[in-house]
Scaffold this motif. Structure first.
Motif, mmCIF file in Angstrom:
data_model
loop_
_atom_site.group_PDB
_atom_site.id
_atom_site.type_symbol
_atom_site.label_atom_id
_atom_site.label_comp_id
_atom_site.label_asym_id
_atom_site.label_seq_id
_atom_site.Cartn_x
_atom_site.Cartn_y
_atom_site.Cartn_z
ATOM 1 N N ALA A 152 -2.017 2.868 -8.834
ATOM 2 C CA ALA A 152 -2.509 4.073 -8.140
ATOM 3 C C ALA A 152 -3.680 4.786 -8.991
ATOM 4 C CB ALA A 152 -1.665 5.135 -8.099
ATOM 5 N N ILE A 153 -3.603 4.981 -10.399
ATOM 6 C CA ILE A 153 -4.798 5.456 -11.106
ATOM 7 C C ILE A 153 -5.792 4.612 -11.140
ATOM 8 C CG2 ILE A 153 -5.286 5.758 -13.562
ATOM 9 C CD1 ILE A 153 -2.301 6.768 -14.136
ATOM 10 N N PHE A 154 -5.646 3.241 -11.301
ATOM 11 C CA PHE A 154 -6.783 2.391 -10.933
ATOM 12 C C PHE A 154 -7.507 2.429 -9.921
ATOM 13 C CE2 PHE A 154 -9.315 -1.648 -10.632
ATOM 14 C CZ PHE A 154 -9.868 -1.566 -11.762
ATOM 15 N N ALA A 155 -6.666 2.693 -8.814
ATOM 16 C CA ALA A 155 -7.246 2.354 -7.498
ATOM 17 C C ALA A 155 -8.190 3.776 -7.287
ATOM 18 C CB ALA A 155 -6.194 2.285 -6.460
ATOM 19 N N LEU A 156 -7.410 4.765 -7.594
ATOM 20 C CA LEU A 156 -8.187 6.122 -7.587
ATOM 21 C C LEU A 156 -9.382 6.232 -8.219
ATOM 22 C CD1 LEU A 156 -5.091 8.479 -7.091
ATOM 23 C CD2 LEU A 156 -6.360 7.685 -5.365
ATOM 24 N N THR A 157 -9.405 5.679 -9.393
ATOM 25 C CA THR A 157 -10.569 6.210 -10.416
ATOM 26 C C THR A 157 -11.609 4.832 -10.610
ATOM 27 O OG1 THR A 157 -9.283 5.714 -12.211
ATOM 28 C CG2 THR A 157 -9.150 7.817 -11.240
ATOM 29 N N SER A 158 -11.108 3.877 -10.048
ATOM 30 C CA SER A 158 -11.782 2.452 -10.455
ATOM 31 C C SER A 158 -12.020 2.244 -11.712
ATOM 32 C CB SER A 158 -13.153 2.521 -9.747
ATOM 33 O OG SER A 158 -13.153 2.790 -8.304
ATOM 34 N N GLY A 159 -10.886 2.685 -12.511
ATOM 35 C CA GLY A 159 -10.972 2.480 -14.020
ATOM 36 C C GLY A 159 -11.619 3.627 -15.056
ATOM 37 N N ASN A 160 -11.955 4.507 -14.347
ATOM 38 C CA ASN A 160 -12.994 5.713 -14.971
ATOM 39 C C ASN A 160 -11.645 7.080 -14.778
ATOM 40 O OD1 ASN A 160 -14.493 7.354 -16.336
ATOM 41 N ND2 ASN A 160 -16.170 7.480 -14.560
ATOM 42 N N ILE A 161 -10.993 6.732 -15.932
ATOM 43 C CA ILE A 161 -10.110 7.725 -15.932
ATOM 44 C C ILE A 161 -10.240 8.819 -16.704
ATOM 45 C CG2 ILE A 161 -8.010 6.146 -15.736
ATOM 46 C CD1 ILE A 161 -7.357 6.453 -18.600
ATOM 47 N N PHE A 162 -11.255 9.123 -17.259
ATOM 48 C CA PHE A 162 -11.726 10.191 -18.215
ATOM 49 C C PHE A 162 -12.677 11.106 -17.434
ATOM 50 C CE2 PHE A 162 -10.949 6.626 -21.030
ATOM 51 C CZ PHE A 162 -9.762 7.337 -21.607
ATOM 52 N N ILE A 163 -11.874 11.464 -16.279
ATOM 53 C CA ILE A 163 -12.656 12.530 -15.262
ATOM 54 C C ILE A 163 -11.878 13.783 -15.235
ATOM 55 C CG2 ILE A 163 -13.689 12.918 -13.197
ATOM 56 C CD1 ILE A 163 -14.137 9.904 -12.818
ATOM 57 N N LEU A 164 -12.497 15.080 -15.042
ATOM 58 C CA LEU A 164 -11.733 16.402 -14.793
ATOM 59 C C LEU A 164 -12.152 16.446 -13.166
ATOM 60 C CD1 LEU A 164 -12.656 18.675 -17.810
ATOM 61 C CD2 LEU A 164 -10.561 17.254 -17.357
ATOM 62 N N ASN A 165 -10.917 16.997 -12.583
ATOM 63 C CA ASN A 165 -11.013 17.508 -11.223
ATOM 64 C C ASN A 165 -11.935 18.793 -11.115
ATOM 65 O OD1 ASN A 165 -10.187 18.828 -8.874
ATOM 66 N ND2 ASN A 165 -8.366 17.839 -8.833
ATOM 67 N N GLU A 166 -12.893 18.540 -10.231
ATOM 68 C CA GLU A 166 -13.985 19.826 -10.005
ATOM 69 C C GLU A 166 -13.264 20.855 -9.364
ATOM 70 O OE1 GLU A 166 -17.460 18.099 -7.726
ATOM 71 O OE2 GLU A 166 -17.323 16.668 -9.067
ATOM 72 N N LYS A 167 -12.339 20.865 -8.898
ATOM 73 C CA LYS A 167 -11.792 22.094 -8.204
ATOM 74 C C LYS A 167 -10.844 22.693 -9.142
ATOM 75 C CE LYS A 167 -11.778 20.093 -3.363
ATOM 76 N NZ LYS A 167 -10.832 19.926 -2.320
ATOM 77 N N SER A 168 -9.892 21.929 -9.849
ATOM 78 C CA SER A 168 -8.857 22.725 -10.927
ATOM 79 C C SER A 168 -9.195 22.644 -12.538
ATOM 80 C CB SER A 168 -7.614 22.213 -10.771
ATOM 81 O OG SER A 168 -7.263 20.921 -11.019
ATOM 82 N N GLY A 169 -10.079 21.706 -12.766
ATOM 83 C CA GLY A 169 -10.484 21.497 -14.100
ATOM 84 C C GLY A 169 -9.462 20.442 -14.971
ATOM 85 N N GLY A 170 -8.271 20.067 -14.129
ATOM 86 C CA GLY A 170 -7.304 19.137 -14.723
ATOM 87 C C GLY A 170 -7.787 17.894 -14.424
ATOM 88 N N TRP A 171 -6.949 16.852 -15.254
ATOM 89 C CA TRP A 171 -7.376 15.527 -15.243
ATOM 90 C C TRP A 171 -7.211 15.087 -13.819
ATOM 91 C CZ3 TRP A 171 -3.310 11.515 -17.241
ATOM 92 C CH2 TRP A 171 -3.825 10.085 -17.558
ATOM 93 N N ILE A 172 -8.043 13.980 -13.529
ATOM 94 C CA ILE A 172 -8.253 13.587 -12.184
ATOM 95 C C ILE A 172 -7.005 13.096 -11.518
ATOM 96 C CG2 ILE A 172 -9.465 11.499 -12.551
ATOM 97 C CD1 ILE A 172 -10.455 13.622 -9.766
ATOM 98 N N VAL A 173 -6.211 12.269 -12.486
ATOM 99 C CA VAL A 173 -5.059 11.680 -12.099
ATOM 100 C C VAL A 173 -3.900 12.262 -12.620
ATOM 101 C CG1 VAL A 173 -5.931 9.427 -11.517
ATOM 102 C CG2 VAL A 173 -5.749 9.849 -13.996
ATOM 103 N N GLU A 174 -3.794 13.671 -12.975
ATOM 104 C CA GLU A 174 -2.764 14.474 -13.435
ATOM 105 C C GLU A 174 -1.305 14.328 -12.968
ATOM 106 O OE1 GLU A 174 -2.618 19.067 -13.155
ATOM 107 O OE2 GLU A 174 -3.968 18.608 -14.632
ATOM 108 N N LEU A 175 -1.207 14.322 -11.585
ATOM 109 C CA LEU A 175 0.082 13.962 -10.850
ATOM 110 C C LEU A 175 0.329 12.646 -11.231
ATOM 111 C CD1 LEU A 175 2.269 15.169 -8.899
ATOM 112 C CD2 LEU A 175 0.813 14.001 -7.245
ATOM 113 N N GLN A 176 -0.354 11.437 -11.172
ATOM 114 C CA GLN A 176 -0.025 10.149 -11.478
ATOM 115 C C GLN A 176 0.357 9.940 -13.018
ATOM 116 O OE1 GLN A 176 -2.898 11.195 -9.851
ATOM 117 N NE2 GLN A 176 -2.378 10.164 -7.965
ATOM 118 N N GLY A 177 -0.219 10.751 -13.883
ATOM 119 C CA GLY A 177 -0.073 10.735 -15.184
ATOM 120 C C GLY A 177 1.177 11.303 -15.267
ATOM 121 N N LEU A 178 1.796 12.568 -14.761
ATOM 122 C CA LEU A 178 3.144 12.880 -14.919
ATOM 123 C C LEU A 178 4.198 12.038 -14.473
ATOM 124 C CD1 LEU A 178 2.464 16.763 -13.792
ATOM 125 C CD2 LEU A 178 3.256 16.080 -15.893
ATOM 126 N N TYR A 179 4.055 11.311 -13.393
ATOM 127 C CA TYR A 179 4.875 10.326 -12.882
ATOM 128 C C TYR A 179 5.072 9.077 -14.069
ATOM 129 C CZ TYR A 179 5.429 12.609 -8.344
ATOM 130 O OH TYR A 179 5.668 13.475 -7.385
#
Length: 133
Positions: A81-108
């Motif tokens: 899921a992380i790779f599919a959502l980010t194309s491997g670029n995981i070091f991005i912040l969510n523009e709306k909340s400032g959190g990690w773009i794959v924060e939910l997937q990271g928690l799981y």
């Protein structure tokens, strides 16, 4: 005993919350997942694996059956899921909340990783099965 209660809480947390995602896909279908998988250049049939990681594995965690295998299934699902959502670029912040773009997937992912190393604890079907032998 408190450690076992903590393991149970962690298992239930990851299992129940992940199961909601699986139930949604059972009801609504996996077209979104199939699109992401095909976008990665993989065959669409691989998207059916989401049922292993979001339905079967969470149920296994909830009841405490083969939790290490269940954790590995969830870890693999979240990595996909992380790779599919980010194309491997995981070091991005969510523009709306400032959190990690794959924060939910990271928690799981990290919750399942912790369960894999901690094991099921005393309140689990695996323990009950071992005692009955």
């Amino acid at each position: 005993m408190f450690e076992d209660i903590g393991k149970l809480i962690l298992r239930l947390n990851i299992g129940i919350l992940m199961l909601f995602h699986g139930i949604f896909k059972i009801i609504d279908g996996i077209n979104g997942v199939s699109g992401l998988i095909e976008g990665m250049g993989l065959p669409a049939w691989i998207s059916y694996g989401v049922f292993l990681g979001e339905v079967l594995a969470p149920i296994m965690l909830i009841i405490g059956f083969r939790v290490k295998i269940a954790s590995i299934l969830i870890i693999f699902t979240m990595l996909m899921a992380i790779f599919a959502l980010t194309s491997g670029n995981i070091f991005i912040l969510n523009e709306k909340s400032g959190g990690w773009i794959v924060e939910l997937q990271g928690l799981y992912l990290f919750g399942a990783l912790a369960i894999m190393f901690l094991g099921s604890g005393r309140f689990a079907l695996d323990i009950k099965m071992k005692k009955s032998k």
